[in-house]
Write a protein that holds these residues in place. Structure first.
Motif, PDB file in Angstrom:
ATOM      1  N   TYR A 174       0.823  -1.206   0.213  1.00  0.00           N
ATOM      2  CA  TYR A 174       0.153  -0.253   0.076  1.00  0.00           C
ATOM      3  C   TYR A 174       0.915   1.385  -0.050  1.00  0.00           C
ATOM      4  O   TYR A 174       0.213   2.219  -0.317  1.00  0.00           O
ATOM      5  CB  TYR A 174      -0.946  -0.215   0.938  1.00  0.00           C
ATOM      6  N   ALA A 189       0.806   6.274  -7.249  1.00  0.00           N
ATOM      7  CA  ALA A 189      -0.961   6.767  -7.522  1.00  0.00           C
ATOM      8  C   ALA A 189      -0.297   8.209  -7.151  1.00  0.00           C
ATOM      9  O   ALA A 189      -1.108   8.910  -7.893  1.00  0.00           O
ATOM     10  CB  ALA A 189      -1.595   6.163  -6.784  1.00  0.00           C
ATOM     11  N   TRP A 223      -3.709  -2.521 -10.423  1.00  0.00           N
ATOM     12  CA  TRP A 223      -5.075  -3.090  -9.359  1.00  0.00           C
ATOM     13  C   TRP A 223      -4.277  -4.167  -9.191  1.00  0.00           C
ATOM     14  O   TRP A 223      -4.910  -5.479  -7.924  1.00  0.00           O
ATOM     15  CB  TRP A 223      -6.413  -3.625 -10.526  1.00  0.00           C
ATOM     16  N   ASN A 244      -2.457  -4.512  -5.850  1.00  0.00           N
ATOM     17  CA  ASN A 244      -3.793  -3.911  -4.076  1.00  0.00           C
ATOM     18  C   ASN A 244      -4.251  -4.673  -3.847  1.00  0.00           C
ATOM     19  O   ASN A 244      -4.738  -5.802  -2.663  1.00  0.00           O
ATOM     20  CB  ASN A 244      -4.589  -3.467  -5.355  1.00  0.00           C
ATOM     21  N   GLN A 294     -10.765   0.199  -1.494  1.00  0.00           N
ATOM     22  CA  GLN A 294     -10.548   0.930  -2.705  1.00  0.00           C
ATOM     23  C   GLN A 294     -10.274  -0.348  -3.582  1.00  0.00           C
ATOM     24  O   GLN A 294     -10.558   0.046  -4.487  1.00  0.00           O
ATOM     25  CB  GLN A 294      -9.163   0.290  -1.550  1.00  0.00           C
ATOM     26  N   TYR A 295     -10.413  -1.606  -3.258  1.00  0.00           N
ATOM     27  CA  TYR A 295     -10.884  -2.772  -4.727  1.00  0.00           C
ATOM     28  C   TYR A 295     -11.678  -2.342  -5.373  1.00  0.00           C
ATOM     29  O   TYR A 295     -11.960  -2.739  -6.473  1.00  0.00           O
ATOM     30  CB  TYR A 295     -10.696  -3.895  -4.133  1.00  0.00           C
ATOM     31  N   HIS A 310     -11.990   0.177  -8.562  1.00  0.00           N
ATOM     32  CA  HIS A 310     -10.839  -0.548  -9.729  1.00  0.00           C
ATOM     33  C   HIS A 310     -12.343  -0.610 -10.824  1.00  0.00           C
ATOM     34  O   HIS A 310     -13.014  -0.738 -10.981  1.00  0.00           O
ATOM     35  CB  HIS A 310     -10.523  -2.260  -9.399  1.00  0.00           C
ATOM     36  N   ARG A 368     -16.975   2.294  -8.815  1.00  0.00           N
ATOM     37  CA  ARG A 368     -16.480   2.879  -9.131  1.00  0.00           C
ATOM     38  C   ARG A 368     -17.147   2.753 -10.600  1.00  0.00           C
ATOM     39  O   ARG A 368     -18.411   4.368 -10.822  1.00  0.00           O
ATOM     40  CB  ARG A 368     -15.962   1.928 -10.360  1.00  0.00           C
ATOM     41  N   GLU A 398      -8.693   9.275 -10.662  1.00  0.00           N
ATOM     42  CA  GLU A 398      -8.312   8.262 -10.517  1.00  0.00           C
ATOM     43  C   GLU A 398      -7.264   8.172  -9.421  1.00  0.00           C
ATOM     44  O   GLU A 398      -6.967   7.254  -8.134  1.00  0.00           O
ATOM     45  CB  GLU A 398      -8.627   7.604 -11.138  1.00  0.00           C
ATOM     46  N   THR A 440      -7.510   9.918  -6.256  1.00  0.00           N
ATOM     47  CA  THR A 440      -8.609   9.135  -4.913  1.00  0.00           C
ATOM     48  C   THR A 440      -7.321   7.330  -4.111  1.00  0.00           C
ATOM     49  O   THR A 440      -7.618   7.794  -3.889  1.00  0.00           O
ATOM     50  CB  THR A 440      -9.591   8.886  -5.652  1.00  0.00           C
ATOM     51  N   LEU A 441      -6.928   6.957  -5.452  1.00  0.00           N
ATOM     52  CA  LEU A 441      -5.972   5.787  -5.043  1.00  0.00           C
ATOM     53  C   LEU A 441      -4.948   6.077  -4.042  1.00  0.00           C
ATOM     54  O   LEU A 441      -4.833   5.144  -3.413  1.00  0.00           O
ATOM     55  CB  LEU A 441      -6.534   5.032  -6.328  1.00  0.00           C
ATOM     56  N   ALA A 471      -4.957   4.528  -1.083  1.00  0.00           N
ATOM     57  CA  ALA A 471      -4.006   3.494  -0.476  1.00  0.00           C
ATOM     58  C   ALA A 471      -3.147   4.322   0.891  1.00  0.00           C
ATOM     59  O   ALA A 471      -2.878   3.925   1.986  1.00  0.00           O
ATOM     60  CB  ALA A 471      -2.681   3.758  -1.425  1.00  0.00           C
TER      61      ALA A 471
END
Length: 134
Positions: A19, A26, A41, A44, A87-88, A91, A97, A108, A111-112, A116
């Motif tokens: 992470y 990211a 992904w 992740n 978080q997943y 994707h 999403r 994107e 945000t990720l 993370a």
């Protein structure tokens, strides 16, 4: 056996490192206004799988009568699992999403990166409270 599994270094440092790496990647891509690579992904999902094993071992320990020294350890563990799942689900094609398509697509990487980073901090905090820290 569950105690040693729950305390296994790979189940702590693996997700925390993954992470942290996802945060840096990211964040850098957000600065350059670029999209996330496909391997983002995959890493992740791997980190989430390790979190899932860690959570399962912790849940089985609690069901077996073991209690952490600090009850906050359980709270942080639950938050780590929930944030990982959220978080997943961000994707491409994931539930969150689809619900927040416009907001996620625009920022994107940013945000990720924030999710993370939050996940890295939660794992660290869960580890500290598991050791008996305040």
């Amino acid at each position: 056996m569950l105690a040693s599994m729950h305390a296994a270094a790979i189940l702590l440092y693996g997700p925390m490192g993954a992470y942290a790496l996802l945060t840096v990647v990211a964040g850098a891509l957000a600065i350059g206004r670029r999209g996330l690579p496909g391997w983002f992904w995959t890493l992740n999902l791997l980190a989430l799988a390790l979190v899932g094993v860690q959570a399962a071992a912790g849940i089985l320990r609690v069901l077996g009568g073991a209690r952490p020294e600090r009850p906050l350890h359980v709270l942080y563990g639950v938050l780590v699992l929930l944030v990982g799942l959220a978080q997943y689900s961000l994707h491409p094609g994931g539930l969150l999403r689809r619900v927040f398509a416009r907001e996620v697509t625009r920022g994107e990487a940013r945000t990720l990166a924030l999710v993370a980073l939050t996940q890295t901090a939660l794992i660290g905090r869960a580890w500290m409270t598991g050791l008996g820290g305040k």
